[in-house]
Design a protein around this motif. Sequence first.
Motif, PDB file in Angstrom:
ATOM      1  N   GLU A  41      56.498  10.927  42.582  1.00 18.97           N
ATOM      2  CA  GLU A  41      58.143  10.472  42.650  1.00 18.97           C
ATOM      3  C   GLU A  41      58.965  11.838  41.804  1.00 18.97           C
ATOM      4  O   GLU A  41      59.849  12.129  41.976  1.00 18.97           O
ATOM      5  CB  GLU A  41      58.514   9.467  41.634  1.00 18.97           C
ATOM      6  CG  GLU A  41      58.212   8.014  42.461  1.00 18.97           C
ATOM      7  CD  GLU A  41      58.410   6.788  41.681  1.00 18.97           C
ATOM      8  OE1 GLU A  41      59.438   6.619  41.346  1.00 18.97           O
ATOM      9  OE2 GLU A  41      57.404   6.224  41.222  1.00 18.97           O
ATOM     10  N   GLU A  42      58.031  12.413  40.591  1.00 22.29           N
ATOM     11  CA  GLU A  42      58.517  13.562  39.930  1.00 22.29           C
ATOM     12  C   GLU A  42      58.821  14.937  41.067  1.00 22.29           C
ATOM     13  O   GLU A  42      59.815  15.388  40.943  1.00 22.29           O
ATOM     14  CB  GLU A  42      57.730  13.932  38.810  1.00 22.29           C
ATOM     15  CG  GLU A  42      57.818  12.972  37.774  1.00 22.29           C
ATOM     16  CD  GLU A  42      59.008  13.312  36.966  1.00 22.29           C
ATOM     17  OE1 GLU A  42      59.864  13.884  37.371  1.00 22.29           O
ATOM     18  OE2 GLU A  42      58.970  12.429  35.943  1.00 22.29           O
ATOM     19  N   THR A  43      57.801  14.827  41.998  1.00 19.26           N
ATOM     20  CA  THR A  43      57.964  15.944  42.922  1.00 19.26           C
ATOM     21  C   THR A  43      58.962  15.576  43.908  1.00 19.26           C
ATOM     22  O   THR A  43      59.904  16.736  44.322  1.00 19.26           O
ATOM     23  CB  THR A  43      56.753  15.977  43.721  1.00 19.26           C
ATOM     24  OG1 THR A  43      55.570  16.381  42.953  1.00 19.26           O
ATOM     25  CG2 THR A  43      56.661  17.031  44.640  1.00 19.26           C
ATOM     26  N   ALA A  44      59.368  14.373  44.341  1.00 19.36           N
ATOM     27  CA  ALA A  44      60.310  14.458  45.123  1.00 19.36           C
ATOM     28  C   ALA A  44      61.630  14.283  44.626  1.00 19.36           C
ATOM     29  O   ALA A  44      62.502  15.166  44.922  1.00 19.36           O
ATOM     30  CB  ALA A  44      60.300  12.724  45.775  1.00 19.36           C
ATOM     31  N   LEU A  45      61.828  14.186  43.240  1.00 20.88           N
ATOM     32  CA  LEU A  45      63.080  14.325  42.476  1.00 20.88           C
ATOM     33  C   LEU A  45      63.253  15.938  42.644  1.00 20.88           C
ATOM     34  O   LEU A  45      64.513  16.468  42.509  1.00 20.88           O
ATOM     35  CB  LEU A  45      63.090  13.754  41.246  1.00 20.88           C
ATOM     36  CG  LEU A  45      62.951  12.168  41.244  1.00 20.88           C
ATOM     37  CD1 LEU A  45      62.999  11.585  39.843  1.00 20.88           C
ATOM     38  CD2 LEU A  45      64.462  11.690  41.842  1.00 20.88           C
ATOM     39  N   ALA A  49      67.265  20.802  46.722  1.00 21.95           N
ATOM     40  CA  ALA A  49      68.430  20.637  47.781  1.00 21.95           C
ATOM     41  C   ALA A  49      69.837  20.804  47.406  1.00 21.95           C
ATOM     42  O   ALA A  49      70.643  21.372  48.092  1.00 21.95           O
ATOM     43  CB  ALA A  49      67.887  19.332  48.761  1.00 21.95           C
ATOM     44  N   GLU A  50      70.170  20.038  46.348  1.00 17.64           N
ATOM     45  CA  GLU A  50      71.327  20.009  45.631  1.00 17.64           C
ATOM     46  C   GLU A  50      71.882  21.623  45.278  1.00 17.64           C
ATOM     47  O   GLU A  50      73.181  21.797  45.503  1.00 17.64           O
ATOM     48  CB  GLU A  50      71.544  18.966  44.529  1.00 17.64           C
ATOM     49  CG  GLU A  50      71.503  17.611  45.067  1.00 17.64           C
ATOM     50  CD  GLU A  50      72.604  17.108  46.010  1.00 17.64           C
ATOM     51  OE1 GLU A  50      73.793  17.244  45.757  1.00 17.64           O
ATOM     52  OE2 GLU A  50      72.344  16.521  47.223  1.00 17.64           O
ATOM     53  N   ASN A  54      81.003  19.904  44.350  1.00 18.10           N
ATOM     54  CA  ASN A  54      80.513  19.855  43.068  1.00 18.10           C
ATOM     55  C   ASN A  54      80.288  18.474  42.449  1.00 18.10           C
ATOM     56  O   ASN A  54      79.342  18.045  41.598  1.00 18.10           O
ATOM     57  CB  ASN A  54      81.438  20.568  42.148  1.00 18.10           C
ATOM     58  CG  ASN A  54      80.749  20.890  40.812  1.00 18.10           C
ATOM     59  OD1 ASN A  54      79.644  21.556  40.524  1.00 18.10           O
ATOM     60  ND2 ASN A  54      81.630  20.280  39.780  1.00 18.10           N
ATOM     61  N   GLU A  55      81.270  17.652  42.869  1.00 14.70           N
ATOM     62  CA  GLU A  55      81.381  16.173  42.324  1.00 14.70           C
ATOM     63  C   GLU A  55      80.079  15.495  43.034  1.00 14.70           C
ATOM     64  O   GLU A  55      79.550  14.705  42.323  1.00 14.70           O
ATOM     65  CB  GLU A  55      82.474  15.474  42.886  1.00 14.70           C
ATOM     66  CG  GLU A  55      82.579  14.040  42.209  1.00 14.70           C
ATOM     67  CD  GLU A  55      83.946  13.389  42.605  1.00 14.70           C
ATOM     68  OE1 GLU A  55      84.035  12.142  42.384  1.00 14.70           O
ATOM     69  OE2 GLU A  55      84.976  14.019  43.073  1.00 14.70           O
ATOM     70  N   ASN A  75      76.898  13.999  40.922  1.00 13.87           N
ATOM     71  CA  ASN A  75      76.443  12.439  40.962  1.00 13.87           C
ATOM     72  C   ASN A  75      75.114  12.557  41.371  1.00 13.87           C
ATOM     73  O   ASN A  75      74.283  11.368  40.667  1.00 13.87           O
ATOM     74  CB  ASN A  75      77.370  11.899  42.301  1.00 13.87           C
ATOM     75  CG  ASN A  75      78.777  11.513  41.900  1.00 13.87           C
ATOM     76  OD1 ASN A  75      79.172  11.580  40.590  1.00 13.87           O
ATOM     77  ND2 ASN A  75      79.771  11.369  42.993  1.00 13.87           N
ATOM     78  N   MET A  76      74.661  13.250  42.046  1.00 11.82           N
ATOM     79  CA  MET A  76      73.043  13.193  42.506  1.00 11.82           C
ATOM     80  C   MET A  76      72.352  13.810  41.394  1.00 11.82           C
ATOM     81  O   MET A  76      71.375  13.058  40.926  1.00 11.82           O
ATOM     82  CB  MET A  76      72.708  14.278  43.556  1.00 11.82           C
ATOM     83  CG  MET A  76      71.427  14.143  43.929  1.00 11.82           C
ATOM     84  SD  MET A  76      70.670  12.436  44.563  1.00 11.82           S
ATOM     85  CE  MET A  76      71.549  12.425  46.195  1.00 11.82           C
ATOM     86  N   VAL A  77      72.862  14.529  40.485  1.00 16.27           N
ATOM     87  CA  VAL A  77      71.982  15.037  39.069  1.00 16.27           C
ATOM     88  C   VAL A  77      71.893  13.698  38.287  1.00 16.27           C
ATOM     89  O   VAL A  77      71.174  13.607  37.748  1.00 16.27           O
ATOM     90  CB  VAL A  77      72.685  16.373  38.646  1.00 16.27           C
ATOM     91  CG1 VAL A  77      72.053  16.789  37.180  1.00 16.27           C
ATOM     92  CG2 VAL A  77      72.454  17.408  39.481  1.00 16.27           C
ATOM     93  N   THR A  78      73.369  13.064  38.171  1.00 14.77           N
ATOM     94  CA  THR A  78      73.156  11.927  37.153  1.00 14.77           C
ATOM     95  C   THR A  78      72.207  10.890  37.633  1.00 14.77           C
ATOM     96  O   THR A  78      71.644  10.397  36.885  1.00 14.77           O
ATOM     97  CB  THR A  78      74.587  11.444  37.108  1.00 14.77           C
ATOM     98  OG1 THR A  78      75.545  12.382  36.784  1.00 14.77           O
ATOM     99  CG2 THR A  78      74.674  10.209  36.362  1.00 14.77           C
ATOM    100  N   THR A  79      72.125  10.710  39.144  1.00 19.33           N
ATOM    101  CA  THR A  79      71.295   9.594  39.628  1.00 19.33           C
ATOM    102  C   THR A  79      69.944  10.182  39.333  1.00 19.33           C
ATOM    103  O   THR A  79      68.939   8.991  39.050  1.00 19.33           O
ATOM    104  CB  THR A  79      71.366   9.366  40.981  1.00 19.33           C
ATOM    105  OG1 THR A  79      72.688   9.226  41.283  1.00 19.33           O
ATOM    106  CG2 THR A  79      70.403   8.184  41.543  1.00 19.33           C
TER     107      THR A  79
END
Length: 96
Positions: free
Chosen positions: A27-31, A37-38, A60-61, A65-69
């Motif tokens: 899961e860490e690798t996937a994140l 990619a972001e 940027n928003e 959002n993805m970084v927060t998730t």
Amino acid sequence: MPTITTSPNPISMSQAITDLIESIALEETALSHILNAEGEKLQKVLAMEDVSLNQILDVNETVMNMVTTVNELEHTLRDKLEFISNNLYYPSRESC
């Protein structure tokens, strides 16, 4: 794509703990791939010539959002690892 193999035989506690830690690592690798990619998405937008400020802010928003998730998922993974460490992993006395 990573896979986790299953055995038809019952598994030991040690193997179960190993499997849990391996799943957290996957899961860490996937994140990390998602975060990469972001970053690439943001770099592409910034490299565009005819991009407006509003378009940059919109991208940027979505990146924020993805970084927060991902950050929230990281906390969940940390909690899982702490649970394993505190409740399931008992090192043998010989290794102390």
